[in-house]
Design an enzyme around this catalytic site. Structure first.
Site, PDB file in Angstrom:
ATOM      1  N   SER A   1       9.848   4.383  16.092  1.00 19.04           N
ATOM      2  CA  SER A   1       8.534   3.999  16.622  1.00 19.04           C
ATOM      3  C   SER A   1       8.750   3.430  18.015  1.00 19.04           C
ATOM      4  O   SER A   1       9.052   2.249  18.174  1.00 19.04           O
ATOM      5  CB  SER A   1       7.883   2.962  15.701  1.00 19.04           C
ATOM      6  OG  SER A   1       7.735   3.506  14.400  1.00 19.04           O
ATOM      7  N   LEU A   2       8.590   4.267  19.017  1.00 14.47           N
ATOM      8  CA  LEU A   2       8.932   3.863  20.389  1.00 14.47           C
ATOM      9  C   LEU A   2       7.726   3.212  21.079  1.00 14.47           C
ATOM     10  O   LEU A   2       7.803   2.096  21.551  1.00 14.47           O
ATOM     11  CB  LEU A   2       9.432   5.072  21.178  1.00 14.47           C
ATOM     12  CG  LEU A   2      10.237   4.739  22.428  1.00 14.47           C
ATOM     13  CD1 LEU A   2      11.564   4.089  22.072  1.00 14.47           C
ATOM     14  CD2 LEU A   2      10.483   5.989  23.275  1.00 14.47           C
ATOM     15  N   HIS A   3       6.646   3.939  21.186  1.00 15.47           N
ATOM     16  CA  HIS A   3       5.356   3.442  21.703  1.00 15.47           C
ATOM     17  C   HIS A   3       5.333   3.101  23.185  1.00 15.47           C
ATOM     18  O   HIS A   3       4.249   2.877  23.738  1.00 15.47           O
ATOM     19  CB  HIS A   3       4.840   2.246  20.906  1.00 15.47           C
ATOM     20  CG  HIS A   3       4.797   2.477  19.428  1.00 15.47           C
ATOM     21  ND1 HIS A   3       4.372   3.667  18.879  1.00 15.47           N
ATOM     22  CD2 HIS A   3       5.153   1.691  18.379  1.00 15.47           C
ATOM     23  CE1 HIS A   3       4.459   3.591  17.561  1.00 15.47           C
ATOM     24  NE2 HIS A   3       4.938   2.425  17.230  1.00 15.47           N
TER      25      HIS A   3
ATOM     26  N   GLY B   1       5.826  -2.613   6.490  1.00 14.94           N
ATOM     27  CA  GLY B   1       7.195  -3.095   6.596  1.00 14.94           C
ATOM     28  C   GLY B   1       8.074  -2.292   7.532  1.00 14.94           C
ATOM     29  O   GLY B   1       7.731  -1.189   7.962  1.00 14.94           O
ATOM     30  N   GLU B   2       9.202  -2.900   7.879  1.00 13.43           N
ATOM     31  CA  GLU B   2      10.235  -2.245   8.680  1.00 13.43           C
ATOM     32  C   GLU B   2      11.358  -1.866   7.704  1.00 13.43           C
ATOM     33  O   GLU B   2      12.109  -2.729   7.223  1.00 13.43           O
ATOM     34  CB  GLU B   2      10.728  -3.209   9.768  1.00 13.43           C
ATOM     35  CG  GLU B   2      12.117  -2.904  10.343  1.00 13.43           C
ATOM     36  CD  GLU B   2      12.258  -1.498  10.932  1.00 13.43           C
ATOM     37  OE1 GLU B   2      11.357  -1.026  11.636  1.00 13.43           O
ATOM     38  OE2 GLU B   2      13.301  -0.863  10.663  1.00 13.43           O
TER      39      GLU B   2
ATOM     40  N   CYS C   1       3.484   8.327   1.410  1.00 16.25           N
ATOM     41  CA  CYS C   1       3.842   7.331   2.427  1.00 16.25           C
ATOM     42  C   CYS C   1       3.983   6.000   1.690  1.00 16.25           C
ATOM     43  O   CYS C   1       3.049   5.552   1.025  1.00 16.25           O
ATOM     44  CB  CYS C   1       2.756   7.260   3.484  1.00 16.25           C
ATOM     45  SG  CYS C   1       3.073   6.004   4.736  1.00 16.25           S
TER      46      CYS C   1
ATOM     47  N   SER D   1      11.554   5.396   8.869  1.00 15.26           N
ATOM     48  CA  SER D   1      11.136   4.998  10.215  1.00 15.26           C
ATOM     49  C   SER D   1      11.723   3.632  10.556  1.00 15.26           C
ATOM     50  O   SER D   1      12.103   2.855   9.679  1.00 15.26           O
ATOM     51  CB  SER D   1       9.610   4.945  10.301  1.00 15.26           C
ATOM     52  OG  SER D   1       9.115   3.833   9.587  1.00 15.26           O
TER      53      SER D   1
ATOM     54  N   GLU E   1       0.826  -1.202   0.000  1.00 16.23           N
ATOM     55  CA  GLU E   1       0.000   0.000   0.000  1.00 16.23           C
ATOM     56  C   GLU E   1       0.861   1.254   0.000  1.00 16.23           C
ATOM     57  O   GLU E   1       1.944   1.269   0.582  1.00 16.23           O
ATOM     58  CB  GLU E   1      -0.873   0.025   1.270  1.00 16.23           C
ATOM     59  CG  GLU E   1      -1.737  -1.195   1.422  1.00 16.23           C
ATOM     60  CD  GLU E   1      -2.419  -1.266   2.776  1.00 16.23           C
ATOM     61  OE1 GLU E   1      -3.094  -2.275   3.035  1.00 16.23           O
ATOM     62  OE2 GLU E   1      -2.276  -0.326   3.580  1.00 16.23           O
TER      63      GLU E   1
ATOM     64  N   CYS F   1      -0.900  -4.163  15.117  1.00 12.59           N
ATOM     65  CA  CYS F   1      -0.739  -3.712  13.730  1.00 12.59           C
ATOM     66  C   CYS F   1      -1.249  -4.763  12.754  1.00 12.59           C
ATOM     67  O   CYS F   1      -0.884  -5.936  12.846  1.00 12.59           O
ATOM     68  CB  CYS F   1       0.746  -3.426  13.484  1.00 12.59           C
ATOM     69  SG  CYS F   1       1.151  -3.202  11.748  1.00 12.59           S
TER      70      CYS F   1
ATOM     71  N   CYS G   1       5.187  -7.607   7.088  1.00 10.88           N
ATOM     72  CA  CYS G   1       6.234  -7.174   8.018  1.00 10.88           C
ATOM     73  C   CYS G   1       6.488  -8.298   9.010  1.00 10.88           C
ATOM     74  O   CYS G   1       5.552  -8.961   9.450  1.00 10.88           O
ATOM     75  CB  CYS G   1       5.799  -5.907   8.754  1.00 10.88           C
ATOM     76  SG  CYS G   1       7.072  -5.266   9.875  1.00 10.88           S
TER      77      CYS G   1
ATOM     78  N   CYS H   1       4.375  -6.508  15.649  1.00 14.09           N
ATOM     79  CA  CYS H   1       3.766  -5.625  16.657  1.00 14.09           C
ATOM     80  C   CYS H   1       2.292  -6.038  16.781  1.00 14.09           C
ATOM     81  O   CYS H   1       1.580  -6.104  15.772  1.00 14.09           O
ATOM     82  CB  CYS H   1       3.884  -4.163  16.232  1.00 14.09           C
ATOM     83  SG  CYS H   1       5.597  -3.661  15.938  1.00 14.09           S
TER      84      CYS H   1
ATOM     85  N   CYS I   1      -1.504   1.391   7.917  1.00  8.16           N
ATOM     86  CA  CYS I   1      -0.837   0.420   7.062  1.00  8.16           C
ATOM     87  C   CYS I   1      -1.382  -0.969   7.301  1.00  8.16           C
ATOM     88  O   CYS I   1      -1.624  -1.391   8.402  1.00  8.16           O
ATOM     89  CB  CYS I   1       0.671   0.454   7.269  1.00  8.16           C
ATOM     90  SG  CYS I   1       1.248  -0.375   8.741  1.00  8.16           S
TER      91      CYS I   1
ATOM     92  N   ASN J   1      -5.530   3.963  15.446  1.00  5.70           N
ATOM     93  CA  ASN J   1      -6.677   3.816  14.551  1.00  5.70           C
ATOM     94  C   ASN J   1      -7.424   2.539  14.930  1.00  5.70           C
ATOM     95  O   ASN J   1      -6.964   1.447  14.614  1.00  5.70           O
ATOM     96  CB  ASN J   1      -6.170   3.744  13.110  1.00  5.70           C
ATOM     97  CG  ASN J   1      -7.270   3.977  12.110  1.00  5.70           C
ATOM     98  OD1 ASN J   1      -8.421   4.188  12.489  1.00  5.70           O
ATOM     99  ND2 ASN J   1      -6.934   3.937  10.847  1.00  5.70           N
TER     100      ASN J   1
END
Ligand code: SF4
Length: 385
Positions: free
Chosen positions: A257-259, A200-201, A138, A234, A125, A152, A145, A149, A376, A333
């Site tokens: 991306s800490l979170h 993806g990473e 984006c 990222s 995407e 996700c 991925c 996570c 994503c 989201n």
């Protein structure tokens, strides 16, 4: 940078059983590679490829100018090339890579999400977002991925394969062409920013992503000529790759991306944290900031009653105070059936205030594209279903 779709979508309560292994990001099993494409190669490589076809090297420059400057891959447009050569060169170096499978838009057509199907059926995407002062693409760096996570959509489906450099560039190319054609409301324009925040990473597909960054940022005819400072890569925190990126001599922005500011929670939310802890990730981020002079974006998905506690805001502030950093808070989201949902607005505001009160720059990220499965993996998940 307060932009881009929420990278972090969905989430089903899948147990994050295995710590993802970044070294396992290669394709599962033996698969065919995407067809080679002009955008996989630097200018010297293109000249060599054209020479291998028995043609003069300058034909590569002509072809490159058509693709990267005039944004066309249609042989009929290449009138400076002999008619009999156009088809041969285009077939060899400009094969179609991604086919639009579905396109959705919102915000009056200024946010446009495309689901692409690759040569092998892999789905990825990309999202174009037009703002008054910039146009951001984006892009995805992998189909699926492997980072797992648990909140996700992409992470739930696992890794299908790495994208090739040209498959990444093709997403930006498509946006640039749409902007140039005037088909995006607001008149003709150009893509000004690229964020690697789709599926993806990115740093798990390091070589292809790095080459794509070069292709996107080098001036035509080598590339698309977008400023390095307007590109954001990222990562969930692949420490060796962050260090490697810091040594590349680029000035792209790094987004981490800490979170979660504490290892106990981050081990759960971002399983790769079991390998590289918060302190190690941030140390690498500060090394990146020192090497590039660029402020690091700290991405933090606000998940209700999971990571939005006041004490976590205070801990995050203590980790970031005085550093070259900026926090992007991302309202998660929510999706039907998910146990993860966005923070209560009052709680999110308190979290933001606690950071700001301690002098940490913080913004709440725009959540464009929500009504079109903007996060994503959501559109791909819908299509797969
Ligand atoms: S790294 Fe990004 S795309 Fe991958 S599972 Fe985690 S949130 Fe999803």
């Amino acid at each position: 940078m307060a932009e881009a779709i929420p990278l972090l979508p969905i989430g089903l309560s899948q147990a994050d059983s295995d710590t993802p292994d970044p070294s396992r990001t290669a394709v599962r099993g033996a698969r065919k590679k995407p067809p080679p494409h002009l955008a996989d190669l630097d200018l010297a490589g293109r000249r060599a490829a054209v020479a291998a076809l028995g043609q003069a090297g300058y034909r590569a420059d002509q072809l490159s100018r058509h693709f990267f400057a005039r944004l066309t891959d249609d042989p009929a447009d290449m009138t400076d090339l002999p008619a009999q050569l156009r088809g041969e060169l285009a077939a060899a170096l400009l094969p179609p890579l991604l086919t639009a499978q579905r396109e959705l838009d919102c915000d009056g057509g200024t946010t446009r999400k495309t689901l692409w199907r690759a040569f092998d059926g892999a789905l990825v995407e990309s999202v174009l977002m037009r703002y008054p002062e910039r146009v951001t693409m984006c892009v995805s760096s992998q189909a699926g991925c492997g980072m797992a996570c648990p909140f996700c959509a992409t992470g739930q489906a696992g890794l299908t394969r790495n994208l090739s450099t040209a498959e990444i560039v093709a997403q930006v190319f498509a946006g640039a062409r749409a902007m140039a054609s005037g088909s995006v409301p607001g008149g003709a324009g150009r893509v000004s920013n690229v964020v690697f925040m789709g599926m993806g990473e990115p740093l798990a597909n390091y070589a292809s992503v790095l080459a794509a960054v070069r292709r996107i940022t080098e001036p035509a005819p080598a590339g698309l000529g977008i400023s390095q400072r307007s590109v954001t890569v990222s990562t969930v925190g692949l420490v060796p790759a962050i260090r490697r990126l810091a040594g590349e001599g680029l000035s792209v922005r790094l987004a981490v991306s800490l979170h979660a500011p504490d290892d106990e929670l981050r081990d759960e939310l971002v399983p790769v944290n079991r390998r590289w802890k918060v302190a190690e990730v941030l140390d690498a981020a500060w090394e990146y900031a020192a090497a590039t002079g660029r402020r690091v974006s700290i991405e933090y998905a606000m998940i209700r009653d999971v990571n939005d506690h006041g004490w976590r805001a205070d801990l995050l502030a203590s980790l970031l105070a005085g550093r070259l950093a900026h926090v992007n808070l991302i309202p998660l989201n929510p999706t039907p059936g998910s146990r993860w949902t966005a923070s209560d607005p009052a709680v999110a505001q308190d979290f933001q205030d606690r950071l700001a009160d301690r002098g940490v720059p913080v913004t709440v990220r725009d959540t464009r594209g929500r009504e079109i499965d903007g996060a994503c993996g959501q559109l791909a998940a819908t299509v797969r279903a």
